[in-house]
Design a protein around this motif. Structure first.
Motif, PDB file in Angstrom:
ATOM      1  N   ASN A   1       2.549  -5.671  -4.902  1.00 32.52           N
ATOM      2  CA  ASN A   1       1.541  -5.673  -5.960  1.00 32.52           C
ATOM      3  C   ASN A   1       1.981  -6.481  -7.175  1.00 32.52           C
ATOM      4  OD1 ASN A   1      -0.357  -3.968  -4.637  1.00 32.52           O
ATOM      5  ND2 ASN A   1       0.910  -2.179  -5.133  1.00 32.52           N
TER       6      ASN A   1
ATOM      7  N   ASP B   1       1.063  -0.576   5.666  1.00 36.82           N
ATOM      8  CA  ASP B   1       1.960  -1.710   5.422  1.00 36.82           C
ATOM      9  C   ASP B   1       2.487  -2.304   6.729  1.00 36.82           C
ATOM     10  OD1 ASP B   1       1.650  -1.623   2.711  1.00 36.82           O
ATOM     11  OD2 ASP B   1       3.393  -0.331   2.366  1.00 36.82           O
TER      12      ASP B   1
ATOM     13  N   LEU C   1       0.815  -1.212   0.000  1.00 34.86           N
ATOM     14  CA  LEU C   1       0.000   0.000   0.000  1.00 34.86           C
ATOM     15  C   LEU C   1       0.855   1.272   0.000  1.00 34.86           C
ATOM     16  CD1 LEU C   1      -2.667  -1.165   2.598  1.00 34.86           C
ATOM     17  CD2 LEU C   1      -2.852  -1.193   0.108  1.00 34.86           C
TER      18      LEU C   1
END
Length: 459
Positions: free
Chosen positions: A109, A87, A82
């Protein structure tokens, strides 16, 4: 390591009380990122130093393990999913999942999440127990079959199982399937130990090695046939070579901290017979607990059987002692009867013959013994004293027992003589009293007659 674990797995039922030591003892729940990273780096060093098999396949396996460990470290210490303070919360959530041993750890990601299972090195629900080292040799040919059936059913259908195994082995007439033992396991499973005997045309026989039989049973088509008769797993029961045992002890299993593994080896109560084995998860702990309870019940059953055998042997011993005493009394009676018969026979045989010299010597010896026994100052007084003590003991023993009463014949004769004398004394006393009463009556009668005579004279 999975190969060695499959070898010693079936022997986990014979365990001593497990000395557990979890990874959770070394750090608290509020683990900082720096401490966790240091711990992960130490685990990373452990995995990188693991002796992977040689060749290209071994290098690829080591790289895959290193990559997976790096991803786990990233998910637990520094996820970048994030890009903000969330996180750190995600890192703590990943740590919780890793401690529990389940879930997925998201950290980037661009990469898929990491799968956390109980084999990961950060799972806290791990311990170390001890299992017996197999002692059978490969030449013994012992192979363990785990059946998904109850022990009673397996014992009832043991002959059918042997015939089915013989059919699976190709109905070879030179091979004979033998059952070494049947033992109940947890979860309604049963362990059957078998071995094969091959008979040659010249009459000799030998056992098929366990490795040969196990290799044959592990074939795909054979395993399918074994599954049809309820066989869930087959394992060889062979001892480990010193090199295999050394390699197994030197390298900690996957997911187990080396420090805990070293401490488990130090705490081994019997290194000659026991070997440490990992316990991962509550299911494994519950399984070992159930096996321990089952073994305890089997031991208690065996103790009860031994106790019943001891009781039966004690009863047999008491019966045997009673019979021995009875036979001794019977032997003594028969000896006396035989002696009487010999005496009468000897008297008849010697009838009409003069007394011989040896008989005269024997008579003199018997007279000497008789005179010594009858001497009042030597043995007779002691014999009388011993006889009186024996009579008193028999009398008191009969009174205390309150079950059986016995009176010696001589003592009974003496008592009868004493009572007879008492009766005679009482009879004599009664006769004296009667005579005295008669005399008193006569005196009274005389006194009354003299009184009347005096009255007549005075008148």
């Amino acid at each position: 390591m999975d190969g060695w674990t499959s070898i010693i797995g079936p022997y986990k039922r014979k365990i001593s009380p497990a000395k557990t030591q979890t990874l959770g003892e070394r750090s608290g729940d509020e683990t900082s990122v720096s401490r966790l990273t240091a711990h992960l780096m130490s685990c990373d060093m452990f995995y990188l130093s693991f002796p992977w098999p040689g060749g290209l396949f071994g290098q690829q396996a080591g790289q895959n393990q290193s990559t997976q460990l790096y991803q786990q470290v990233t998910a637990l210490s520094a996820p970048t999913l994030l890009g903000d303070e969330r996180d750190s919360i995600l890192a703590k959530w990943n740590q919780l999942q890793a401690y529990w041993g389940t879930g997925k750890g998201y950290y980037s990601n661009n990469n898929p999440p990491v799968e956390f299972n109980q084999e990961n090195p950060f799972c806290r629900f791990k311990a170390v127990g001890y299992s017996c080292i197999p002692m059978s040799k490969d030449e013994d040919g012992l192979v363990v079959l785990i059946l998904n059936k109850k022990e009673a059913d397996v014992r009832a259908q043991q002959q059918q199982l042997v015939e089915s195994l013989h059919k699976i082995l190709g109905n070879n007439q030179t091979l004979t399937v033998n059952v070494e033992g049947v033992k109940a396991l947890s979860n309604d499973q049963t362990e059957v130990i078998i071995y094969l005997v091959e008979r040659s045309p010249n009459g000799t026989s030998k056992r098929i090695p366990a490795s040969t039989l196990f290799s044959y049973l592990e074939q795909t088509n054979i395993k399918a046939q074994l599954t049809q008769i309820g066989v869930a797993m087959s394992v060889t029961r062979t001892e480990l070579s010193p090199a295999q045992l050394k390699q197994l002890l030197q390298n900690a299993p996957a997911g187990v901290d080396p420090i805990i593994w070293e401490q488990a080896k130090v705490d081994n109560p019997d290194p000659e017979k026991l070997i440490p084995v990992p316990m991962v998860g509550f299911k494994e702990l519950l399984r070992r607990l159930q096996i321990q309870e089952q073994m305890t019940k089997q031991h208690q059953t065996r103790v009860d059987i031994i106790s019943n055998d001891i009781s039966e042997l004690q009863k047999n011993q008491a019966t045997t002692v009673a019979k021995i005493a009875q036979y001794k009394r019977k032997l003594m009676d028969l000896s006396h009867r035989v002696l009487q018969v010999l005496i009468k026979q000897e008297i008849q045989r010697k009838s009409g013959y003069a007394i011989q010299v040896d008989e005269e010597h024997l008579r003199v010896q018997l007279d000497t013994i008789q005179s010594e026994l009858n001497a009042p100052t030597q043995f007779k007084g002691r014999l009388n004293e011993l006889m009186s003590q024996i009579r008193m003991q028999n009398h008191f023993g009969a009174v205390r027992s309150e079950e059986r009463y016995s009176v010696d014949a001589d003592l009974l004769r003496e008592i009868r003589q004493h009572l007879k004398q008492q009766q005679e004394g009482l009879s004599h006393l009664i006769s004296v009293i009667k005579d005295d009463l008669e005399d008193i009556k006569l005196i009274e009668h005389g006194l009354s007659d003299s009184g009347h005579m005096r009255g007549g004279i005075l008148s």
